[in-house]
Write a protein that holds these residues in place. Structure first.
Motif, PDB file in Angstrom:
ATOM      1  N   ASP A 110      -4.095 106.462  67.661  1.00  0.00           N
ATOM      2  CA  ASP A 110      -5.092 106.428  66.846  1.00  0.00           C
ATOM      3  C   ASP A 110      -4.963 105.742  65.375  1.00  0.00           C
ATOM      4  OD1 ASP A 110      -6.764 108.063  68.418  1.00  0.00           O
ATOM      5  OD2 ASP A 110      -6.586 109.872  67.065  1.00  0.00           O
ATOM      6  N   ALA A 111      -3.610 105.168  65.278  1.00  0.00           N
ATOM      7  CA  ALA A 111      -3.418 104.538  63.938  1.00  0.00           C
ATOM      8  C   ALA A 111      -4.242 103.404  63.860  1.00  0.00           C
ATOM      9  CB  ALA A 111      -2.011 104.157  63.766  1.00  0.00           C
ATOM     10  N   ALA A 112      -4.215 102.519  64.938  1.00  0.00           N
ATOM     11  CA  ALA A 112      -5.242 101.235  64.886  1.00  0.00           C
ATOM     12  C   ALA A 112      -6.595 101.641  64.949  1.00  0.00           C
ATOM     13  CB  ALA A 112      -4.743 100.483  66.233  1.00  0.00           C
ATOM     14  N   ARG A 113      -6.967 102.572  65.410  1.00  0.00           N
ATOM     15  CA  ARG A 113      -8.237 102.795  65.288  1.00  0.00           C
ATOM     16  C   ARG A 113      -8.918 103.147  64.111  1.00  0.00           C
ATOM     17  NH1 ARG A 113     -11.558 107.496  66.642  1.00  0.00           N
ATOM     18  NH2 ARG A 113      -9.596 108.619  66.969  1.00  0.00           N
ATOM     19  N   LEU A 114      -8.017 104.149  63.246  1.00  0.00           N
ATOM     20  CA  LEU A 114      -7.930 104.549  61.890  1.00  0.00           C
ATOM     21  C   LEU A 114      -8.262 103.221  61.024  1.00  0.00           C
ATOM     22  CD1 LEU A 114      -7.926 106.553  59.377  1.00  0.00           C
ATOM     23  CD2 LEU A 114      -5.371 106.388  59.666  1.00  0.00           C
ATOM     24  N   ARG A 115      -7.532 102.401  61.126  1.00  0.00           N
ATOM     25  CA  ARG A 115      -7.353 100.991  60.234  1.00  0.00           C
ATOM     26  C   ARG A 115      -8.804 100.515  60.540  1.00  0.00           C
ATOM     27  NH1 ARG A 115      -1.951 100.535  61.763  1.00  0.00           N
ATOM     28  NH2 ARG A 115      -0.593 100.646  60.117  1.00  0.00           N
ATOM     29  N   GLU A 116      -9.406 100.493  61.565  1.00  0.00           N
ATOM     30  CA  GLU A 116     -10.612  99.531  62.107  1.00  0.00           C
ATOM     31  C   GLU A 116     -11.865 100.490  61.362  1.00  0.00           C
ATOM     32  OE1 GLU A 116     -13.551  97.254  62.913  1.00  0.00           O
ATOM     33  OE2 GLU A 116     -11.250  96.827  63.071  1.00  0.00           O
TER      34      GLU A 116
END
Length: 220
Positions: A90-96
């Motif tokens: 979920d970290a990458a989705r959070l950044r996006e």
């Protein structure tokens, strides 16, 4: 103010210099009001609130509820960035999503899988807003731990199931009625005792099934 003197040093008047500070006072009051609102939103909020830098997502502050939720001291938490609190997928989705909201693209309330210091993961519903933190463009994130709410819902469903089992399996007559006496629910034992099918009783007034000599007591 300062005194004005004549040639012999005597005071002949006062020199006064003034400036209009109305706007400054208004701004000061506005700042104080915003600070009070921020304290209510942040420090006193029962939900975890995280403040993070807009550019690199490093954590700038956390309220007491956030420290309890994630299990960090404030000093240790502020060594992290916001994605460090998310499960890796979920970290990458959070950044996006944060980039999208920075571009004014509505993201709404977004669910993520977060993790505590001890490694325990939990479902979190998050909402973000903008502010300035010590002159740094920053944003805040309000976090709602959904795992507790989900457990509560499960407990409520289990409680309702046990209650229904108790009512239906009991040999005693059990019913529910509104304030006017209309039957809302009856168990099998009551229907059998009165000689009706359960569906025939629903919506009828309980007073119909009370003996005439008991009507006065029932009404009271």
């Amino acid at each position: 103010k300062m005194p004005l003197h004549d040639d012999r040093g005597g005071v002949i008047g006062l020199l006064g210099i003034a400036r209009d500070i109305t706007e400054e006072l208004d701004l000061r009051q506005l700042a104080e009001r915003r600070a009070e609102e921020m304290r209510a939103l942040f420090s006193g909020n029962p939900l975890p609130v995280l403040v993070f830098a807009s550019n690199d997502l490093r954590l700038l502050d956390a309220n007491p509820a956030a420290l309890r939720c994630y299990g960090y001291t404030r000093e240790d938490l502020l060594k992290l960035s916001l994605p460090d609190l998310c499960e890796s997928a979920d970290a990458a989705r959070l950044r996006e999503n944060l980039r999208a909201t920075a571009r004014k693209t509505p993201a709404g309330s977004v669910p993520y899988r977060h993790k505590r210091r001890n490694g325990e993961e939990f479902d979190a519903q998050t909402d973000t807003g903008t502010l300035r933190q010590d002159g740094v463009p920053a944003r805040l994130m309000i976090v709602r731990d959904m795992s507790g709410e989900r457990r509560l819902q499960q407990d409520l469903h289990e409680s309702e199931r046990r209650y229904a089992d108790l009512v239906e399996s009991g040999l005693g007559m059990v019913w529910m009625h509104d304030l006017d006496g209309r039957l809302l629910r009856v168990n099998a034992a009551m229907a059998q005792a009165l000689g009706y099918e359960r569906e025939e009783l629903l919506g009828r007034n309980l007073s119909e099934f009370v003996a005439e000599e008991s009507q006065a007591v029932f009404d009271e």
